[in-house]
Scaffold this motif. Structure first.
Motif, PDB file in Angstrom:
ATOM      1  N   GLY A  54       0.817  -1.203   0.000  1.00  0.00           N
ATOM      2  CA  GLY A  54       0.000   0.000   0.000  1.00  0.00           C
ATOM      3  C   GLY A  54       0.854   1.258   0.000  1.00  0.00           C
ATOM      4  O   GLY A  54       2.030   1.225  -0.338  1.00  0.00           O
ATOM      5  N   THR A  55       0.253   2.369   0.396  1.00  0.00           N
ATOM      6  CA  THR A  55       0.959   3.654   0.396  1.00  0.00           C
ATOM      7  C   THR A  55       1.066   4.167   1.832  1.00  0.00           C
ATOM      8  O   THR A  55       0.199   3.904   2.665  1.00  0.00           O
ATOM      9  CB  THR A  55       0.219   4.681  -0.471  1.00  0.00           C
ATOM     10  N   PHE A  56       2.145   4.943   2.065  1.00  0.00           N
ATOM     11  CA  PHE A  56       2.444   5.383   3.424  1.00  0.00           C
ATOM     12  C   PHE A  56       2.898   6.837   3.425  1.00  0.00           C
ATOM     13  O   PHE A  56       3.480   7.321   2.462  1.00  0.00           O
ATOM     14  CB  PHE A  56       3.523   4.492   4.041  1.00  0.00           C
ATOM     15  N   ARG A  57       2.677   7.513   4.548  1.00  0.00           N
ATOM     16  CA  ARG A  57       3.098   8.901   4.700  1.00  0.00           C
ATOM     17  C   ARG A  57       4.356   9.021   5.545  1.00  0.00           C
ATOM     18  O   ARG A  57       5.028  10.049   5.521  1.00  0.00           O
ATOM     19  CB  ARG A  57       1.983   9.755   5.287  1.00  0.00           C
ATOM     20  N   PRO A 103       8.084  12.604   1.614  1.00  0.00           N
ATOM     21  CA  PRO A 103       7.644  13.839   0.954  1.00  0.00           C
ATOM     22  C   PRO A 103       6.418  13.622   0.069  1.00  0.00           C
ATOM     23  O   PRO A 103       6.214  12.545  -0.478  1.00  0.00           O
ATOM     24  CB  PRO A 103       8.859  14.237   0.111  1.00  0.00           C
ATOM     25  N   GLY A 104       5.621  14.657  -0.057  1.00  0.00           N
ATOM     26  CA  GLY A 104       4.471  14.611  -0.954  1.00  0.00           C
ATOM     27  C   GLY A 104       3.329  13.811  -0.369  1.00  0.00           C
ATOM     28  O   GLY A 104       3.202  13.648   0.838  1.00  0.00           O
ATOM     29  N   ALA A 105       2.506  13.301  -1.261  1.00  0.00           N
ATOM     30  CA  ALA A 105       1.366  12.481  -0.856  1.00  0.00           C
ATOM     31  C   ALA A 105       1.868  11.117  -0.393  1.00  0.00           C
ATOM     32  O   ALA A 105       3.055  10.814  -0.453  1.00  0.00           O
ATOM     33  CB  ALA A 105       0.406  12.329  -2.032  1.00  0.00           C
ATOM     34  N   ARG A 106       0.986  10.288   0.023  1.00  0.00           N
ATOM     35  CA  ARG A 106       1.361   8.932   0.438  1.00  0.00           C
ATOM     36  C   ARG A 106       2.116   8.243  -0.684  1.00  0.00           C
ATOM     37  O   ARG A 106       1.775   8.399  -1.859  1.00  0.00           O
ATOM     38  CB  ARG A 106       0.125   8.131   0.808  1.00  0.00           C
ATOM     39  N   ARG A 107       3.119   7.465  -0.314  1.00  0.00           N
ATOM     40  CA  ARG A 107       3.997   6.848  -1.308  1.00  0.00           C
ATOM     41  C   ARG A 107       3.990   5.326  -1.160  1.00  0.00           C
ATOM     42  O   ARG A 107       3.996   4.793  -0.053  1.00  0.00           O
ATOM     43  CB  ARG A 107       5.437   7.337  -1.114  1.00  0.00           C
ATOM     44  N   ALA A 108       4.014   4.632  -2.304  1.00  0.00           N
ATOM     45  CA  ALA A 108       4.212   3.186  -2.312  1.00  0.00           C
ATOM     46  C   ALA A 108       5.707   2.936  -2.160  1.00  0.00           C
ATOM     47  O   ALA A 108       6.521   3.542  -2.850  1.00  0.00           O
ATOM     48  CB  ALA A 108       3.694   2.587  -3.619  1.00  0.00           C
ATOM     49  N   ILE A 109       6.087   2.055  -1.259  1.00  0.00           N
ATOM     50  CA  ILE A 109       7.494   1.772  -0.984  1.00  0.00           C
ATOM     51  C   ILE A 109       7.848   0.398  -1.545  1.00  0.00           C
ATOM     52  O   ILE A 109       7.208  -0.596  -1.206  1.00  0.00           O
ATOM     53  CB  ILE A 109       7.770   1.807   0.532  1.00  0.00           C
ATOM     54  N   THR A 127      17.967  -7.176  14.995  1.00  0.00           N
ATOM     55  CA  THR A 127      16.942  -7.254  13.963  1.00  0.00           C
ATOM     56  C   THR A 127      16.391  -5.850  13.774  1.00  0.00           C
ATOM     57  O   THR A 127      16.085  -5.158  14.745  1.00  0.00           O
ATOM     58  CB  THR A 127      15.807  -8.199  14.388  1.00  0.00           C
ATOM     59  N   VAL A 128      16.309  -5.433  12.500  1.00  0.00           N
ATOM     60  CA  VAL A 128      15.725  -4.131  12.176  1.00  0.00           C
ATOM     61  C   VAL A 128      14.362  -4.391  11.556  1.00  0.00           C
ATOM     62  O   VAL A 128      14.243  -5.148  10.585  1.00  0.00           O
ATOM     63  CB  VAL A 128      16.625  -3.352  11.193  1.00  0.00           C
ATOM     64  N   THR A 129      13.341  -3.784  12.124  1.00  0.00           N
ATOM     65  CA  THR A 129      11.976  -3.938  11.629  1.00  0.00           C
ATOM     66  C   THR A 129      11.509  -2.587  11.097  1.00  0.00           C
ATOM     67  O   THR A 129      11.657  -1.568  11.765  1.00  0.00           O
ATOM     68  CB  THR A 129      11.029  -4.442  12.745  1.00  0.00           C
ATOM     69  N   LEU A 130      10.957  -2.616   9.889  1.00  0.00           N
ATOM     70  CA  LEU A 130      10.450  -1.413   9.237  1.00  0.00           C
ATOM     71  C   LEU A 130       8.944  -1.325   9.449  1.00  0.00           C
ATOM     72  O   LEU A 130       8.223  -2.277   9.180  1.00  0.00           O
ATOM     73  CB  LEU A 130      10.768  -1.460   7.739  1.00  0.00           C
ATOM     74  N   PHE A 131       8.506  -0.162   9.933  1.00  0.00           N
ATOM     75  CA  PHE A 131       7.081   0.114  10.123  1.00  0.00           C
ATOM     76  C   PHE A 131       6.668   1.249   9.200  1.00  0.00           C
ATOM     77  O   PHE A 131       7.483   2.107   8.863  1.00  0.00           O
ATOM     78  CB  PHE A 131       6.805   0.533  11.574  1.00  0.00           C
ATOM     79  N   GLY A 132       5.416   1.265   8.800  1.00  0.00           N
ATOM     80  CA  GLY A 132       4.860   2.347   8.011  1.00  0.00           C
ATOM     81  C   GLY A 132       3.531   2.774   8.580  1.00  0.00           C
ATOM     82  O   GLY A 132       2.847   1.999   9.251  1.00  0.00           O
ATOM     83  N   ILE A 133       3.187   4.038   8.341  1.00  0.00           N
ATOM     84  CA  ILE A 133       1.887   4.533   8.765  1.00  0.00           C
ATOM     85  C   ILE A 133       1.214   5.203   7.571  1.00  0.00           C
ATOM     86  O   ILE A 133       1.873   5.889   6.799  1.00  0.00           O
ATOM     87  CB  ILE A 133       2.007   5.480   9.979  1.00  0.00           C
ATOM     88  N   ARG A 134      -0.043   4.958   7.406  1.00  0.00           N
ATOM     89  CA  ARG A 134      -0.786   5.490   6.256  1.00  0.00           C
ATOM     90  C   ARG A 134      -1.186   6.934   6.452  1.00  0.00           C
ATOM     91  O   ARG A 134      -1.346   7.441   7.479  1.00  0.00           O
ATOM     92  CB  ARG A 134      -2.019   4.643   5.999  1.00  0.00           C
TER      93      ARG A 134
END
Length: 134
Positions: A54-57, A103-109, A127-134
């Motif tokens: 999905g996309t994230f901010r 930057p900008g609108a929500r982005r797909a990573i 361990t490195v865990t990546l989190f995203g928020i919409r």
């Protein structure tokens, strides 16, 4: 008979509510896990592939096991663009980065690549865990 019907209807409503929450995604409305990487110390570079999440901010890195000294982080977006994020600090075990606004609108990573200083962690590899928020 009417009491049994009421109990059955109530149980059905609760089951539907639990099912809806389970399908809302992990930590709906908040941070969600996009992926993780086990840092091995042999190289100084790893990446976390996000896929179609999905996309994230904003994103955030969380560290467990042992501290990691980050040198740089690059976010590669789904449209092929990339951005280097200034993150030159040590994150302790159990710690997290600042919220990193995209930057900008929500982005797909597509993926997040990170460079860190090599270390000998022994059996307590981070361990490195990546989190995203919409």
């Amino acid at each position: 008979m009417q009491r049994k019907t009421s109990v059955l209807i109530l149980a059905l409503i609760v089951a539907i509510g639990i099912s809806a929450m389970a399908h809302a995604g992990p930590q709906a409305g908040g941070w969600m896990v996009l992926g993780q990487s086990h840092v091995d110390g042999k190289s100084d570079h790893d990446k976390i592939k996000c896929g179609d999440t999905g996309t994230f901010r904003a994103i955030q890195l969380r560290v467990s096991g042992s501290a990691v000294q980050f040198d740089k982080v690059i976010v590669r977006y789904g449209n092929g663009q990339s951005e280097e994020i200034a993150l030159r600090n040590q994150i302790p075990a159990g710690g997290k980065s600042r919220d990193i606004d995209l930057p900008g609108a929500r982005r797909a990573i597509d993926r997040v690549e990170f460079w860190y200083q090599k270390a000998s962690w022994g059996n307590n590899r981070p361990t490195v865990t990546l989190f995203g928020i919409r």
